[in-house]
Design a protein around this motif. Structure first.
Motif, PDB file in Angstrom:
ATOM      1  N   TYR A  16       3.021   7.609   5.387  1.00 47.59           N
ATOM      2  CA  TYR A  16       2.931   6.190   5.066  1.00 47.59           C
ATOM      3  C   TYR A  16       4.328   5.709   4.685  1.00 47.59           C
ATOM      4  N   ASN A  17       4.840   4.743   5.427  1.00 49.79           N
ATOM      5  CA  ASN A  17       6.153   4.170   5.115  1.00 49.79           C
ATOM      6  C   ASN A  17       7.223   5.243   4.947  1.00 49.79           C
ATOM      7  N   GLY A  18       7.181   6.246   5.812  1.00 49.70           N
ATOM      8  CA  GLY A  18       8.209   7.279   5.795  1.00 49.70           C
ATOM      9  C   GLY A  18       7.966   8.403   4.820  1.00 49.70           C
ATOM     10  N   SER A  19       6.900   8.309   4.010  1.00 51.71           N
ATOM     11  CA  SER A  19       6.585   9.365   3.046  1.00 51.71           C
ATOM     12  C   SER A  19       5.414  10.190   3.584  1.00 51.71           C
ATOM     13  N   PHE A  20       5.658  11.469   3.852  1.00 45.20           N
ATOM     14  CA  PHE A  20       4.637  12.294   4.492  1.00 45.20           C
ATOM     15  C   PHE A  20       3.502  12.640   3.527  1.00 45.20           C
ATOM     16  N   VAL A  21       2.288  12.364   3.974  1.00 44.78           N
ATOM     17  CA  VAL A  21       1.070  12.697   3.231  1.00 44.78           C
ATOM     18  C   VAL A  21       0.506  14.024   3.715  1.00 44.78           C
ATOM     19  N   LEU A  48      -6.962  12.624   6.196  1.00 44.93           N
ATOM     20  CA  LEU A  48      -7.394  13.616   7.183  1.00 44.93           C
ATOM     21  C   LEU A  48      -8.624  13.118   7.950  1.00 44.93           C
ATOM     22  N   LEU A  49      -9.589  12.543   7.229  1.00 44.50           N
ATOM     23  CA  LEU A  49     -10.771  11.998   7.901  1.00 44.50           C
ATOM     24  C   LEU A  49     -10.391  10.887   8.870  1.00 44.50           C
ATOM     25  N   LYS A  50      -9.498  10.003   8.448  1.00 44.64           N
ATOM     26  CA  LYS A  50      -9.132   8.870   9.298  1.00 44.64           C
ATOM     27  C   LYS A  50      -8.331   9.303  10.518  1.00 44.64           C
ATOM     28  N   LEU A  51      -7.623  10.415  10.414  1.00 39.27           N
ATOM     29  CA  LEU A  51      -6.970  10.983  11.593  1.00 39.27           C
ATOM     30  C   LEU A  51      -8.021  11.523  12.561  1.00 39.27           C
ATOM     31  N   THR A 213      -0.855  19.499   2.954  1.00 38.66           N
ATOM     32  CA  THR A 213      -1.204  20.152   4.205  1.00 38.66           C
ATOM     33  C   THR A 213      -2.627  20.640   4.085  1.00 38.66           C
ATOM     34  N   VAL A 214      -3.122  21.399   5.062  1.00 39.37           N
ATOM     35  CA  VAL A 214      -4.515  21.826   5.079  1.00 39.37           C
ATOM     36  C   VAL A 214      -4.580  23.347   5.036  1.00 39.37           C
ATOM     37  N   TYR A 215      -5.319  23.868   4.054  1.00 45.86           N
ATOM     38  CA  TYR A 215      -5.559  25.307   3.947  1.00 45.86           C
ATOM     39  C   TYR A 215      -7.023  25.539   4.313  1.00 45.86           C
ATOM     40  N   TYR A 216      -7.258  25.987   5.512  1.00 47.86           N
ATOM     41  CA  TYR A 216      -8.611  26.143   6.040  1.00 47.86           C
ATOM     42  C   TYR A 216      -9.120  27.556   5.799  1.00 47.86           C
ATOM     43  N   HIS A 217     -10.382  27.654   5.363  1.00 46.65           N
ATOM     44  CA  HIS A 217     -10.993  28.953   5.106  1.00 46.65           C
ATOM     45  C   HIS A 217     -12.365  28.954   5.745  1.00 46.65           C
ATOM     46  N   GLY A 218     -12.600  29.866   6.693  1.00 48.96           N
ATOM     47  CA  GLY A 218     -13.822  29.843   7.492  1.00 48.96           C
ATOM     48  C   GLY A 218     -15.042  30.430   6.829  1.00 48.96           C
TER      49      GLY A 218
END
Length: 257
Positions: A16-21, A48-51, A213-218
């Motif tokens: 957002y506006n150059g600042s990474f979420v 993440l949902l909106k992406l 970032t996303v830390y995914y665990h199955g």
């Protein structure tokens, strides 16, 4: 790969506006997963949902749904229940009318018999069919949430995304709602943002910790390493609905009382 993938992220960055979420988000969600997304406020969960929904586009990386579509191309296959629904309870709208809104596409303004049949079926799935002609203001908060999920289901999505659907809902209403989602999960993929650890221990098949970032665990186990990465802290006992739940792997040297 773990079979057909409904959602695939590869090195996704968003700002957002150059600042990474979100940075370097790479993970995949198989068909009929019940994925619960956790993380601190401002960590990027709703982003993440909106992406996934195609409401936002990444500055870098790619997102593929169902093995072949961009999120925008697959929008008709997605159902969404946002955190803030902004329904004016003073407006005398009926339950069936709210659900029918989920059938609106493009320049369509009139509902067909098929639309009405689909709305009735969605209400039946959520156990709200007997309230079809009730006014939204006459329902409890938990009942209204089930109506909003029915609105998301009426388009017969392959993925249902929900952003904290049980906020301000009492414990019994939460149980009913999650039981309905578990039934739906037999046919469709569920992606749900929640702060409630009971949801993970009782319903989730996978967990994603989101904090930059996303830390995914199955699996539904939340390890101490995941919470350290996502929250910067590592509690062992968490309380949900007044009941302690051990949802973390034990630390070295940790002993049962």
């Amino acid at each position: 790969m773990r079979g057909p993938q409904d959602i695939y992220f590869e090195d996704v960055w968003f700002s957002y506006n150059g600042s990474f979420v979100l940075r370097q988000a790479s993970f995949s969600v198989p068909t009929r997963e019940f994925l619960v997304i956790i993380g601190p406020n401002g960590g990027g969960k709703t982003t993440l949902l909106k992406l996934m929904l195609g409401l936002y586009s990444p500055q870098k990386g790619k997102i593929i749904l169902f093995g072949e579509y961009t999120p925008r191309e697959a929008s008709h296959l997605l159902g969404y229940v946002p955190q803030n629904t902004n329904i004016n309870l003073d407006f005398p709208v009926r339950v069936i009318d709210v659900v029918l809104m989920g059938r609106l596409r493009g320049l369509k303004f009139l509902y067909t018999k098929e639309d009405r049949r689909a709305a009735e079926e969605a209400l039946e799935i959520m156990g709200m069919d007997k309230y079809a002609n009730a006014r939204m203001r006459e329902l409890s908060q938990g009942q209204r949430q089930r109506v909003l999920i029915a609105r998301a289901l009426v388009s017969q999505p392959r993925i249902l995304l929900l952003d904290e659907p049980t906020a301000s809902v009492d414990v019994e209403a939460q149980r009913i709602l999650y039981d309905r989602l578990r039934e739906l999960n037999e046919k469709i993929t569920i992606v749900l943002v929640s702060h409630d650890m009971t949801v993970i221990s009782s319903y989730a098949t996978a967990v994603a910790c989101v904090n930059g970032t996303v830390y995914y665990h199955g699996s539904k186990e939340i390890t101490s390493e995941m919470l350290q990465m996502a929250y910067g802290s590592c509690p062992v006992e968490l309380v949900a609905h007044g009941i302690p739940h051990r949802v973390l792997a034990k630390h070295d040297g940790d002993r049962d009382a």
